[in-house]
Design an enzyme around this catalytic site. Structure first.
Site, PDB file in Angstrom:
ATOM      1  N   LEU A 316      -6.705  25.637   0.631  1.00  0.00           N
ATOM      2  CA  LEU A 316      -7.348  25.160  -0.612  1.00  0.00           C
ATOM      3  C   LEU A 316      -8.602  24.413  -0.156  1.00  0.00           C
ATOM      4  CD1 LEU A 316      -4.074  23.933  -2.336  1.00  0.00           C
ATOM      5  CD2 LEU A 316      -5.565  25.723  -3.233  1.00  0.00           C
ATOM      6  N   ASP A 317      -9.622  25.188   0.203  1.00  0.00           N
ATOM      7  CA  ASP A 317     -10.736  24.650   0.980  1.00  0.00           C
ATOM      8  C   ASP A 317     -11.545  23.563   0.277  1.00  0.00           C
ATOM      9  OD1 ASP A 317     -10.510  26.357   3.339  1.00  0.00           O
ATOM     10  OD2 ASP A 317     -11.008  27.988   1.982  1.00  0.00           O
ATOM     11  N   GLY A 400     -14.773  27.441   8.420  1.00  0.00           N
ATOM     12  CA  GLY A 400     -14.167  28.036   9.609  1.00  0.00           C
ATOM     13  C   GLY A 400     -14.832  29.365   9.910  1.00  0.00           C
ATOM     14  N   ASP A 601       0.088  19.627 -22.379  1.00  0.00           N
ATOM     15  CA  ASP A 601       0.306  19.144 -23.751  1.00  0.00           C
ATOM     16  C   ASP A 601      -0.230  20.113 -24.808  1.00  0.00           C
ATOM     17  OD1 ASP A 601      -2.238  18.668 -22.933  1.00  0.00           O
ATOM     18  OD2 ASP A 601      -2.338  16.590 -23.610  1.00  0.00           O
ATOM     19  N   HIS A 620      -8.378  40.929   0.077  1.00  0.00           N
ATOM     20  CA  HIS A 620      -9.152  41.436   1.202  1.00  0.00           C
ATOM     21  C   HIS A 620      -8.251  42.284   2.085  1.00  0.00           C
ATOM     22  CE1 HIS A 620     -12.465  40.490   4.382  1.00  0.00           C
ATOM     23  NE2 HIS A 620     -12.098  41.750   4.386  1.00  0.00           N
TER      24      HIS A 620
HETATM   25 CU   LIG Z   1     -11.441  37.811   3.468  1.00  0.00          CU
END
Ligand SMILES: [Cu+2]
Length: 666
Positions: A316-317, A400, A601, A620
């Site tokens: 969850l970058d 990364g 809610d 991907h």
């Molecule tokens: Cu990929």
């Protein structure tokens, strides 16, 4: 003579364009401006003066706390405005949220948040890595794999994910894979040392676990984008953009931008990356509101490989590292054309200071090479039309192995296109199989494709959530879906069938679930309080081209934390504190703290200030053509006006052409 002058002018302006950088702003000029370096420093000074922080304190973020929306909308240039900082502070193993009034110079509040794990700090990343690399089990594991020392080994910590079967809850966990370093033509990522992983508490520097499992010989084939490649083809003639008379972009040093009939405000944020606000279009009579704000709110990238040194990779970058933190400097001629305007961006540091990211954003006009519109008149034997030009606002975070080119594209037709281009490197693992005839090939490729000899790229998804606070001609809007529905032709018709459009509203908060099916449908945001000249409600369609949603099991731990990815679109009622699709603190979270909570809610959303959460999603499936580097893989969604204008707004668009200049010269 005139022609020669034009030629020199062209050279001069091209060189000048190379150096086109927008100067830094030293003080805020607009209520939505990013905190300046001085404001970041003042935030820390005020917290220090009150004894709320000390030298050991670290800052996961120091960012603008926006004034209330009503204040921003009521503000006009020249009027005073409030400046407030929001800081996420890590002190003595606890997390605090601080609000600092920069206008009056006082600390408003400092509150502990006992459940929050803030973004990963640079210092933690380094401390975690160093602790692992100093561990005897690491040295031993390397020895088993033929490394006498760590000279050619680099380890790069990843966010850990969260799994109830592990005993790491409450720790600032990072998981650490290692790679064999190579020369600069062979990127580190291409030589993973398999079967080895460190688990550390990055805050305390404790090594919690060392995974030392299978030993896979490193790939024998050369890797990377360098010497192993065939010789380049003969160099081609240059093909490039020119703007001989300079750009048509008006950009102020506080990053308010105007181009043609468009105007908007931008700012950089450590977490969201670029935030684009107050997007408006002048229709010839007045400036029309389209969007209050849009930005990436989260990104979920789960890998499919079950090996324990891979299965945790469920990133969850945005909440774990921050897109602004990861933004890279843009290179003229590669990342953006020479004609682009480059902007330095101010970012806070963990230590409470700031730095300037040089050329963090670029803004440029782009001739698309396509007609904006055209028609060939057979009677006159001529084409009537115009060339298309669009405006691109670009940043490129490098997360990364991946680089994400994130574009906001504005067209003279009133379209806003969100584009994300994934490039960089597929994350790869070393395997025994040289090709698909190898005995281990079937097993090695159960969850990924062989993309080079001895190299598998595991399959994975990318889900990029955009928070879209559209305000079409004002804040009270509704979300509807326009579905194409097969219909019978009337009995008198020689036809059997037609299709018709059926419009249905969404009335409460929740996922905007729809089966687009074979016939298809579009979401539309509409303002039922306004009318165009045909007495239709001004609207924008969301035309989504990449809307894969997660097919992980709902009770898979990563899916529990990233529930937003199970639907392409969600709608919520506007609340200033609801900003992030996976919640305010997704790092090491144990449940979905975002959209599923926001919609809990089920508030009404018809004809109210609403926010849309759109996930651009793509699976991907990797391939050899992703190697040695992933060619930019584009995905997009377009916000397209419908009933908003009285006619095509680009009728007034009047692009210059080089041919106009040539005409002058002759
Ligand atoms: Cu990929």
């Amino acid at each position: 003579m005139r022609g020669l002058f034009s030629f020199f002018l062209l050279i001069f302006t091209t060189l000048a364009a190379l150096a086109q950088e927008v100067e830094d702003a030293y003080f805020a000029q607009h209520p939505l401006d990013a905190l300046t370096a001085e404001e970041i420093a003042k935030t820390v000074e005020l917290l220090t003066a009150e004894g709320r922080v000390d030298e050991g304190t670290r800052y996961a973020n120091i960012t603008l706390l926006e004034p209330p929306k009503a204040q921003v909308l009521a503000w006009s240039p020249g009027q005073p405005f409030q400046r407030t900082a929001f800081a996420v502070v890590r002190k003595d193993g606890s997390t605090f949220e601080a609000i600092v009034d920069l206008t009056d110079g006082k600390v408003v509040s400092v509150a502990e948040n006992p459940t929050a794990e803030p973004m990963i700090l640079t210092e933690e990343w380094e401390k975690g890595r160093n602790a692992f690399m100093a561990d005897a089990r690491f040295t031993e594991a390397l020895k088993k794999r033929g490394y006498a020392d760590t000279k050619n080994v680099v380890c790069t910590p990843n966010s850990s994910g969260w799994f109830p079967t592990e005993n790491y809850t409450g720790r600032r966990v990072l998981k650490i894979p290692c790679f064999q370093t190579m020369d600069k033509l062979h990127p580190t990522i291409s030589r993973p040392i398999e079967g080895l992983m460190g688990v550390v508490d990055a805050e305390t520097g404790e090594v919690l676990d060392v995974f030392d499992r299978e030993i896979v010989p490193l790939p024998k084939a050369p890797q990377g984008y360098g010497s192993a490649l065939p010789a380049p083809d003969p160099q081609q003639n240059p093909v490039t953009f020119v703007a001989p008379e300079g750009p048509n972009i008006d950009i102020r040093n506080n990053l308010e931008i105007a181009w043609g009939r468009w105007s908007f405000h931008t700012r950089a944020d450590k977490r969201a990356g670029l935030i684009v606000s107050l997007i408006r279009f002048h229709d010839g009579r007045k400036l029309r509101d389209i969007t209050y704000q849009m930005n990436v709110s989260e990104m979920f990238v789960p890998y499919m490989d079950p090996n324990p040194t891979w299965s945790y990779r469920t990133f969850l970058d945005v909440g774990e590292f921050g897109l602004g933190y990861l933004m890279s400097s843009l290179a003229p001629d590669i990342d953006c054309p020479q004609t682009a305007l480059f902007v330095d961006l101010t970012m806070p540091t963990d230590l409470g200071g700031s730095y300037d990211l040089e050329r963090g954003m670029c803004v440029f006009e782009r001739p698309t090479g396509d007609p904006a519109w055209r028609h060939f008149s057979n009677r006159r034997k001529e084409v009537n039309g115009k060339p298309q030009v669009e405006l691109v606002v670009r940043t490129i975070p490098t997360i990364g192995n991946y680089d994400y080119v994130i574009d906001y594209v504005f067209s003279p037709q009133g379209n806003i296109t969100l584009r994300v281009g994934a490039t960089g490197f597929d994350a790869v693992k070393s395997v025994a199989a040289a090709d698909m005839t190898s005995p281990t090939a079937a097993q090695d490729t159960a969850f990924g494709a062989l993309i080079a000899p001895y190299t598998v790229a595991p399959w994975h998804d990318h889900y990029i959530n955009f928070r879209l606070d559209l305000d079409i001609d004002g804040q009270n809007n509704s979300l509807v879906r326009d579905s194409f529905v097969p219909a019978s032709a009337p009995g008198s018709s020689p036809r059997k069938s037609m299709w018709t459009l059926k419009t249905e509203p969404y009335t409460t908060e929740g996922p905007a679930t729809v089966d687009h099916g074979k016939a298809g449908s579009n979401w539309r945001v509409t303002n039922s309080n306004q009318l165009n000249r045909l007495k239709q409600n001004p609207s924008y369609w969301l035309q989504s081209h990449h809307q894969a949603v997660s097919i992980l099991a709902p009770d898979d731990p990563p899916q529990l934390r990233a529930g937003f990815s199970s639907e392409t679109l969600w709608v919520t009622r506007y609340k200033p504190e609801e900003l992030w699709a996976a919640g305010s603190y997704p790092n090491l979270s144990t449940e979905d703290l975002g959209l599923s909570k926001y919609v809990g809610d089920r508030e009404p959303v018809a004809n109210l200030d609403i926010v849309l959460w759109y996930t651009m999603g793509f699976r991907h499936a990797t391939r050899p053509e992703d190697f040695p580097i992933l060619p930019t893989f584009w995905h997009e969604m377009t916000l397209r006006p419908a009933f908003f204008f009285d006619m095509d707004p680009s009728m007034t668009f009047n692009p210059g052409t080089i041919a106009d200049d040539a005409g002058d010269a002759n």
